[in-house]
Design a protein around this motif. Structure first.
Motif, mmCIF file in Angstrom:
data_model
loop_
_atom_site.group_PDB
_atom_site.id
_atom_site.type_symbol
_atom_site.label_atom_id
_atom_site.label_comp_id
_atom_site.label_asym_id
_atom_site.label_seq_id
_atom_site.Cartn_x
_atom_site.Cartn_y
_atom_site.Cartn_z
ATOM 1 N N UNK A 66 12.264 5.913 15.293
ATOM 2 C CA UNK A 66 11.141 4.995 15.456
ATOM 3 C C UNK A 66 11.462 3.686 14.766
ATOM 4 N N UNK A 67 10.977 2.608 15.322
ATOM 5 C CA UNK A 67 11.092 1.326 14.640
ATOM 6 C C UNK A 67 9.729 0.880 14.125
ATOM 7 N N UNK A 68 8.745 1.773 14.209
ATOM 8 C CA UNK A 68 7.400 1.473 13.772
ATOM 9 C C UNK A 68 7.331 1.530 12.243
ATOM 10 N N UNK A 69 6.747 0.523 11.585
ATOM 11 C CA UNK A 69 6.661 0.579 10.123
ATOM 12 C C UNK A 69 5.619 1.608 9.667
ATOM 13 N N UNK A 70 5.852 2.166 8.510
ATOM 14 C CA UNK A 70 4.918 3.136 7.953
ATOM 15 C C UNK A 70 3.657 2.414 7.483
ATOM 16 N N UNK A 71 2.483 3.013 7.678
ATOM 17 C CA UNK A 71 1.252 2.345 7.229
ATOM 18 C C UNK A 71 1.217 2.245 5.706
ATOM 19 N N UNK A 72 0.675 1.153 5.233
ATOM 20 C CA UNK A 72 0.560 0.957 3.797
ATOM 21 C C UNK A 72 -0.621 1.764 3.266
ATOM 22 N N UNK A 73 -0.402 2.497 2.187
ATOM 23 C CA UNK A 73 -1.441 3.311 1.581
ATOM 24 C C UNK A 73 -1.985 2.549 0.382
ATOM 25 N N UNK A 74 -3.288 2.339 0.382
ATOM 26 C CA UNK A 74 -3.906 1.607 -0.713
ATOM 27 C C UNK A 74 -4.023 2.530 -1.922
ATOM 28 N N UNK A 75 -3.584 2.046 -3.054
ATOM 29 C CA UNK A 75 -3.644 2.825 -4.283
ATOM 30 C C UNK A 75 -5.095 2.892 -4.768
ATOM 31 N N UNK A 76 -5.529 4.064 -5.268
ATOM 32 C CA UNK A 76 -6.906 4.168 -5.766
ATOM 33 C C UNK A 76 -7.069 3.360 -7.050
ATOM 34 N N UNK A 77 -8.286 2.903 -7.278
ATOM 35 C CA UNK A 77 -8.596 2.138 -8.484
ATOM 36 C C UNK A 77 -8.897 3.127 -9.604
ATOM 37 N N UNK A 78 -8.235 2.963 -10.737
ATOM 38 C CA UNK A 78 -8.436 3.832 -11.897
ATOM 39 C C UNK A 78 -9.214 3.042 -12.944
#
Length: 155
Positions: A66-78
């Motif tokens: 695949x040449x599709x980029x991986x989705x960015x995962x937003x880090x949870x706020x601590x």
């Protein structure tokens, strides 16, 4: 056409399937058609107008790339808190306006006591000793955050 230089693979697929990987049958047919080839295919280099020789594909090798980029995962706020009673530092995912964090910041729960039906009946039927049983059958809960502080014996 997708080229994987690490595995020396070339996979061809049409422009209509750019959103999804090629089917297994299509890739398998491409791999079996390349078995008889002795010379690796040539590809035009767009920048230098030269033909570049692609690496050869080992027989019976099938791999979808695949040449599709991986989705960015937003880090949870601590959030970081300090317990006013013990001075202990606490890291939590709960925001400051959450009821449990309000109780932690103020240092105390707002108690609400409810007595169970068995304790009330015991207090009525066996009056002097039943009061002790009634106190054992109580449930203490925080009004603000809903945390159970004391569940009693029957709970």
């Amino acid at each position: 056409m997708i080229i994987d230089p690490q595995l020396k693979m070339v996979i061809k697929h049409s422009a209509e399937s750019a959103d999804s990987p090629p089917s297994y049958d299509y890739v398998a047919a491409q791999a079996t058609s390349n078995v008889g080839e002795q010379q690796p295919p040539l590809m035009n280099d767009k920048n230098a107008n030269q033909q570049v020789q692609l690496p050869s594909i080992p027989p019976h090798t099938v791999m979808a790339v695949h040449s599709r980029p991986a989705p960015l995962v937003q880090q949870p706020i601590v959030y970081h808190y300090q317990n006013p009673l013990t001075g202990e530092r606490i890291a939590s995912l709960l925001p400051p306006d959450h009821p449990e964090m309000i109780c932690l910041q103020q240092g105390a729960h707002v108690n609400e006591t409810k007595f169970g039906i068995l304790g009330i009946l015991a207090a009525i039927v066996w009056f002097p000793l039943g009061i002790g049983l009634c106190l054992l059958d109580r449930r203490v809960k925080c009004k603000r955050c809903g945390a159970v502080i004391d569940n009693g014996i029957c709970g």
